[in-house]
Design an enzyme around this catalytic site. Structure first.
Site, mmCIF file in Angstrom:
data_model
loop_
_atom_site.group_PDB
_atom_site.id
_atom_site.type_symbol
_atom_site.label_atom_id
_atom_site.label_comp_id
_atom_site.label_asym_id
_atom_site.label_seq_id
_atom_site.Cartn_x
_atom_site.Cartn_y
_atom_site.Cartn_z
ATOM 1 N N ARG A 177 0.768 -1.170 0.000
ATOM 2 C CA ARG A 177 -0.053 -0.032 0.040
ATOM 3 C C ARG A 177 0.968 1.321 0.070
ATOM 4 O O ARG A 177 2.073 1.300 0.680
ATOM 5 C CB ARG A 177 -0.806 0.118 1.299
ATOM 6 C CG ARG A 177 -2.129 -0.825 1.183
ATOM 7 C CD ARG A 177 -3.171 -0.299 0.151
ATOM 8 N NE ARG A 177 -4.229 -1.081 0.166
ATOM 9 C CZ ARG A 177 -4.546 -2.235 -0.772
ATOM 10 N NH1 ARG A 177 -3.619 -2.363 -1.607
ATOM 11 N NH2 ARG A 177 -5.388 -2.547 -0.878
ATOM 12 N N HIS B 145 -0.756 1.025 -9.615
ATOM 13 C CA HIS B 145 -1.614 0.247 -8.701
ATOM 14 C C HIS B 145 -2.219 -0.931 -9.380
ATOM 15 O O HIS B 145 -3.426 -1.215 -9.125
ATOM 16 C CB HIS B 145 -2.637 0.912 -7.898
ATOM 17 C CG HIS B 145 -3.070 0.326 -6.482
ATOM 18 N ND1 HIS B 145 -3.216 0.694 -5.594
ATOM 19 C CD2 HIS B 145 -3.256 -1.019 -6.502
ATOM 20 C CE1 HIS B 145 -3.683 -0.217 -4.700
ATOM 21 N NE2 HIS B 145 -3.657 -1.446 -5.164
#
Ligand code: NAP
Ligand code: GLV
Length: 313
Positions: free
Chosen positions: A228, A276
């Site tokens: 993350r 991502h």
């Protein structure tokens, strides 16, 4: 009974997928009127505050991804099991990404991309081989362990680091605060595959990078983060790249996403940026997985991959 699809993007395709996989159920969506008392399951990603309240017969929440940090800070999170995605399709995608980027760094592929653009023929360097390079995987769970196995097959020397001690065949696994420094001291390529929790927020910072191995085969430590974005302190990554504490970085996740146009990470010559997408939850596989979980549960079996709310992952 119904399944509520609570997503903020591509709502209709999700509804159609779930209708195909669960043809005997009502599939309802946020923003339209539906019987709240009939909702037994919710499939969700990034729900709007307040949208998961007032469902008196809810039995489970399904995260449409592996991470659940998008739910953990949610006000009035319903007190039902939270099931996350942990399935081969997503796991294999992540391992492909890790093998790709470790090999790219091993073979200094970015330099050859630049040489090709400049029409420069420079076969002047014998790169190390994988066996010369020590990879350390922070977060030795479902994704970390699969990546480890595949990287080991390529010849890399791989170890893991997790919150709790564990024994994983073929790998040295360090654990907890006391295992962190020895783990970092033997690591040339650091892979982060941890969840975002209060304990891991900002963990990828200068003080951690300074403990990575020096004098390794790649000329300096390399960071790959696909966990993350908020695990990392981007100002520290940039300053460590500038003063040689880090040699290069591959980043799939960012403090702010999408990565702002004015971020220096976009143009840094030793940073590889991906949007991502190292391991997206492929929608068809994810809808199939959630539908299977519902059928298992209704046949009297337990849900798999239930999140521990106290740990936060
Ligand atoms: P997982 O199976 O739950 O594994 C998490 C690992 O992190 C475990 O080994 C856990 O330790 C470790 N960990 C958690 N907190 C820690 C701490 N404070 N200190 C040290 N280790 C800690 O999760 P997963 O399926 O591998 O997924 C990991 C993460 O990848 C997800 O949470 C998500 O954020 C990210 N992800 C990103 C993408 C993408 O496209 N970029 C896609 C999927 C997932 P224990 O083993 O001791 O519990
Ligand atoms: C993606 O980031 C996921 O958590 O599945």
């Amino acid at each position: 009974m119904s399944l509520l699809v609570a997503v903020t993007w591509e709502t209709q395709p999700w509804v159609e997928r779930f209708r195909r996989h669960l043809p005997d159920r009502d599939i309802v969506v946020l923003g339209e009127s539906f019987d709240k008392a009939a909702v037994r399951y919710v499939a969700t990603w990034g729900p709007k505050p307040g949208s998961l309240s007032g469902l008196p017969n809810l039995e489970a929440l399904f995260s449409l991804g592996a991470g659940v940090d998008h739910l953990m800070g949610y006000p009035d999170l319903p007190d039902v099991p939270i099931v996350r995605v942990a399935q081969d399709d997503l796991t294999h995608r992540m391992s492909e990404y890790m093998v790709l980027h470790c090999l790219m760094h091993l073979r200094d592929q970015r330099r050859f991309d630049e040489d090709q653009t400049a029409k420069r023929w420079r076969p002047d360097r014998a790169p190390p081989i994988a066996g010369d390079v020590r990879i350390g995987i922070m977060g030795f769970g479902v994704l970390g362990q699969d990546s480890a196995r595949k990287l080991k097959t390529m010849g890399f020397d791989v170890a893991g680091w997790s919150r709790t001690p564990k024994s994983v065949d073929g790998f040295q696994v360090f654990a907890g605060e006391e295992g962190l420094t020895p783990f970092l001291n033997r690591t040339d390529i650091l892979i982060a595959l941890m969840p975002l929790t209060p304990d891991t927020k900002g963990i990828l910072n200068r003080s951690l990078f300074e403990r990575l191995a020096r004098g390794g085969a790649l000329g300096g430590p390399i960071l790959i983060n696909a966990g993350r974005g908020k695990l990392q302190v981007e100002s520290d990554i940039l300053s460590c790249l500038d003063d040689g504490i880090l040699q290069a970085a591959t980043l799939d996740v960012f403090e702010t996403e999408p990565l702002p146009k004015d971020s220096p990470l976009w143009t840094h010559p030793r940073v590889t940026v991906t949007p991502h997408n190292s391991a997206t939850s492929e929608p068809e596989a994810t809808a199939r997985y959630i539908s299977q979980q519902i059928r298992r549960y209704e046949a009297g079996e337990a849900f798999e991959n239930v999140v521990d709310r106290v740990r936060g992952y």
